[in-house]
Write an enzyme that holds these catalytic residues in place. Sequence first.
Site, PDB file in Angstrom:
ATOM      1  N   HIS A   1     -11.010  36.232   8.668  1.00  0.00           N
ATOM      2  CA  HIS A   1     -12.195  35.387   8.459  1.00  0.00           C
ATOM      3  C   HIS A   1     -12.605  34.767   9.788  1.00  0.00           C
ATOM      4  CE1 HIS A   1     -14.906  32.407   6.746  1.00  0.00           C
ATOM      5  NE2 HIS A   1     -14.877  33.147   5.662  1.00  0.00           N
TER       6      HIS A   1
ATOM      7  N   ASP B   1     -12.556  37.515  -0.808  1.00  0.00           N
ATOM      8  CA  ASP B   1     -12.836  38.815  -1.444  1.00  0.00           C
ATOM      9  C   ASP B   1     -11.593  39.585  -1.827  1.00  0.00           C
ATOM     10  OD1 ASP B   1     -15.424  38.814   0.900  1.00  0.00           O
ATOM     11  OD2 ASP B   1     -15.707  38.750  -1.266  1.00  0.00           O
TER      12      ASP B   1
HETATM   13  C1  SDX Z   1     -16.917  36.834   3.658  1.00  0.00           C
HETATM   14  O1  SDX Z   1     -18.516  33.670   7.109  1.00  0.00           O
HETATM   15  C2  SDX Z   1     -18.188  33.416   5.878  1.00  0.00           C
HETATM   16  O2  SDX Z   1     -18.003  32.285   5.483  1.00  0.00           O
HETATM   17  C3  SDX Z   1     -18.070  34.643   4.980  1.00  0.00           C
HETATM   18  C4  SDX Z   1     -17.561  34.406   3.576  1.00  0.00           C
HETATM   19  C5  SDX Z   1     -18.514  33.542   2.770  1.00  0.00           C
HETATM   20  O3  SDX Z   1     -18.045  32.888   1.830  1.00  0.00           O
HETATM   21  O4  SDX Z   1     -19.752  33.609   3.039  1.00  0.00           O
HETATM   22  O5  SDX Z   1     -16.291  33.783   3.617  1.00  0.00           O
HETATM   23  C6  SDX Z   1     -17.431  35.717   2.817  1.00  0.00           C
HETATM   24  O6  SDX Z   1     -17.678  37.547   4.252  1.00  0.00           O
HETATM   25  C7  SDX Z   1     -15.414  36.973   3.827  1.00  0.00           C
HETATM   26  C8  SDX Z   1     -15.018  38.110   4.812  1.00  0.00           C
HETATM   27  C9  SDX Z   1     -15.089  39.425   4.057  1.00  0.00           C
HETATM   28  N1  SDX Z   1     -14.911  40.566   5.018  1.00  0.00           N
HETATM   29  C10 SDX Z   1     -13.802  41.283   5.031  1.00  0.00           C
HETATM   30  O7  SDX Z   1     -12.820  41.053   4.338  1.00  0.00           O
HETATM   31  C11 SDX Z   1     -13.863  42.482   5.981  1.00  0.00           C
HETATM   32  C12 SDX Z   1     -12.563  42.562   6.782  1.00  0.00           C
HETATM   33  N2  SDX Z   1     -12.497  41.451   7.711  1.00  0.00           N
HETATM   34  C13 SDX Z   1     -13.029  41.629   9.016  1.00  0.00           C
HETATM   35  O8  SDX Z   1     -13.872  42.636   9.288  1.00  0.00           O
HETATM   36  C14 SDX Z   1     -13.121  40.364   9.862  1.00  0.00           C
HETATM   37  O9  SDX Z   1     -11.969  39.678   9.690  1.00  0.00           O
HETATM   38  C15 SDX Z   1     -14.309  39.457   9.619  1.00  0.00           C
HETATM   39  C16 SDX Z   1     -15.595  40.200   9.654  1.00  0.00           C
HETATM   40  C17 SDX Z   1     -14.162  38.772   8.300  1.00  0.00           C
HETATM   41  C18 SDX Z   1     -14.296  38.404  10.716  1.00  0.00           C
HETATM   42  O10 SDX Z   1     -14.621  39.038  11.890  1.00  0.00           O
HETATM   43  P1  SDX Z   1     -14.554  38.249  13.298  1.00  0.00           P
HETATM   44  O11 SDX Z   1     -14.458  36.792  13.107  1.00  0.00           O
HETATM   45  O12 SDX Z   1     -15.668  38.774  14.148  1.00  0.00           O
HETATM   46  O13 SDX Z   1     -13.159  38.679  13.850  1.00  0.00           O
HETATM   47  P2  SDX Z   1     -12.918  39.901  14.789  1.00  0.00           P
HETATM   48  O14 SDX Z   1     -13.569  41.113  14.214  1.00  0.00           O
HETATM   49  O15 SDX Z   1     -13.260  39.500  16.170  1.00  0.00           O
HETATM   50  O16 SDX Z   1     -11.336  40.107  14.661  1.00  0.00           O
HETATM   51  C19 SDX Z   1     -10.461  39.413  15.506  1.00  0.00           C
HETATM   52  C20 SDX Z   1      -9.274  40.368  15.673  1.00  0.00           C
HETATM   53  C21 SDX Z   1      -9.676  41.746  16.161  1.00  0.00           C
HETATM   54  O17 SDX Z   1      -8.556  42.282  16.815  1.00  0.00           O
HETATM   55  P3  SDX Z   1      -8.501  42.248  18.468  1.00  0.00           P
HETATM   56  O18 SDX Z   1      -9.768  42.946  18.954  1.00  0.00           O
HETATM   57  O19 SDX Z   1      -8.491  40.781  18.838  1.00  0.00           O
HETATM   58  O20 SDX Z   1      -7.237  42.991  18.818  1.00  0.00           O
HETATM   59  O21 SDX Z   1      -8.666  40.582  14.376  1.00  0.00           O
HETATM   60  C22 SDX Z   1      -8.785  41.957  14.023  1.00  0.00           C
HETATM   61  C23 SDX Z   1      -9.892  42.539  14.883  1.00  0.00           C
HETATM   62  O22 SDX Z   1      -9.678  43.937  15.093  1.00  0.00           O
HETATM   63  N3  SDX Z   1      -9.146  41.990  12.604  1.00  0.00           N
HETATM   64  C24 SDX Z   1      -8.641  42.828  11.714  1.00  0.00           C
HETATM   65  C25 SDX Z   1      -9.236  42.456  10.486  1.00  0.00           C
HETATM   66  N4  SDX Z   1     -10.062  41.432  10.677  1.00  0.00           N
HETATM   67  C26 SDX Z   1     -10.010  41.153  11.992  1.00  0.00           C
HETATM   68  N5  SDX Z   1      -7.757  43.849  11.823  1.00  0.00           N
HETATM   69  C27 SDX Z   1      -7.476  44.508  10.667  1.00  0.00           C
HETATM   70  N6  SDX Z   1      -7.994  44.213   9.449  1.00  0.00           N
HETATM   71  C28 SDX Z   1      -8.874  43.188   9.323  1.00  0.00           C
HETATM   72  N7  SDX Z   1      -9.387  42.906   8.137  1.00  0.00           N
END
Ligand code: SDX
Length: 437
Positions: free
Chosen positions: A315, A372
């Site tokens: 998140h 989710d």
């Molecule tokens: C919702 O914003 C809100 O409030 C949203 C929400 C709401 O109520 O409106 O809470 C609802 O959208 C919840 C999130 C649902 N999405 C997912 O579950 C999809 C999977 N999660 C990710 O794609 C990610 O965690 C996000 C999109 C939720 C957050 O993305 P960020 O903040 O841009 O984080 P990032 O992509 O920069 O990740 C940071 C690191 C990265 O690794 P490094 O490059 O630092 O090595 O964490 C890793 C990412 O690769 N990472 C994951 C991951 N999520 C982040 N690695 C594996 N699996 C994951 N799910």
Amino acid sequence: MSSVVTGKESMPETAKLKIEDREIDLRVVVGTEQEKAIDLGKLRNETGYITLDEGYVNTGSTRSAITFLNGEQGILRYRGYPIEDLASKCDFVEVSYLLIYGELPNRQQLEEFTRSIRRHTLLHEDMRYFYRGFPRDAHPMATLSSVVSAMSTFYQDSADPRDPEHVRVSIYRLLAKLPTIAAYSYKKSIGQPFIYPQNDLTYCENFLQMMFAVPCEPYDIDPDFVNALNMLLIVHADHEQNCSTSTVRMVGSSQANLFASIAAGICALWGPLHGGANEAVVSMLEEIHRDGNLKKFIDMAKDKNNKYRLMGFGHRVYKNFDPRATIIKGACDRLLAKLKIDDPLFQIAQELEQVALNDEYFVERRLYPNVDFYSGVIYRAMGIPVPMFTVLFSMGRLPGWLAHWKEMQESESFRICRPRQVYVGENERQFIPLDNR
Ligand code: SDX
């Protein structure tokens, strides 16, 4: 440097920014929960510089009094009330009133609000023809955003965003009709007749009967499903400046009507990185169930060369735990036990959570189950088809979108949202006539 006393500790009133030979003071803004921000309002005029913050990780877009969340401590409050209290003690319509108007309604206010919504649950009969134009396998999020946008063609009498009376009626119409529009898209996809809303039912009862009743036999509404749906809608109701809410604000800032703004929010929520994750989680759990090798999927998610992610994990704000995931997981446990449902996906989800929470990759990046991760397991137990999961997220998030759009329209600092950019394209070059290219 003077300081602002905020009750807990004195904070600087200004921040100094030194650029080239300039040094300017930028005002510090402190929120009611001691969040600190630097007001950049005069930055470009005084320095010629703008800021760059891809994905707005560090950028506040507005001041808001609607929802407070603290990602480090796993705190979520709507208008100051903890989500745990609202999810366990309130009705979704009551929470919608709180988010939109700022206070918990008394009994008379709640009855009046409920009545105002119930008067608008029917769709204009001509709107039903839209569904004939959609293919049977149309994704219901496409149907939802299309029909909501089309509401501005049927309700032109309440489409002026600057007219408080128009806004009042449009809020009732959207809250009342979204469940009807959603249920109709499901009925269309399975070739069953549309079921009209019943205004003697509660919000959640009405939605379930429109989804699952058929004209040829009585439909018994399961109170466990009603309670589970009520809780799910409440925990999805708002989440400050998330992607879809920021979209609603962005579109509304041009003074587009409320129906167009909400339709845009539905489209933003659809993405699998946002609200579409609940659908993606179940597809992921089903794939793991078929494959049988959970570790393979964890390793794929950790592999830097692999774009695969564990859906429902991580998140932007919560770096500890998502309080909504905790609430939903508990409800999931109780509902499956009560219904004696042994859903292998719930077992896999719990295993996945345990493995990830003990794996350095996830711990280091502070990735925890989000809202989710478990919601889809409950939707499945209720018989909601997977493509409808994000539609239910939209129904839950609607009061939050409405509250933010209204707060923005009423704000004294209301202005069109128009970010800047850093241009990295070609410098000026000589035009080349077609025959010389
Ligand atoms: C919702 O914003 C809100 O409030 C949203 C929400 C709401 O109520 O409106 O809470 C609802 O959208 C919840 C999130 C649902 N999405 C997912 O579950 C999809 C999977 N999660 C990710 O794609 C990610 O965690 C996000 C999109 C939720 C957050 O993305 P960020 O903040 O841009 O984080 P990032 O992509 O920069 O990740 C940071 C690191 C990265 O690794 P490094 O490059 O630092 O090595 O964490 C890793 C990412 O690769 N990472 C994951 C991951 N999520 C982040 N690695 C594996 N699996 C994951 N799910």
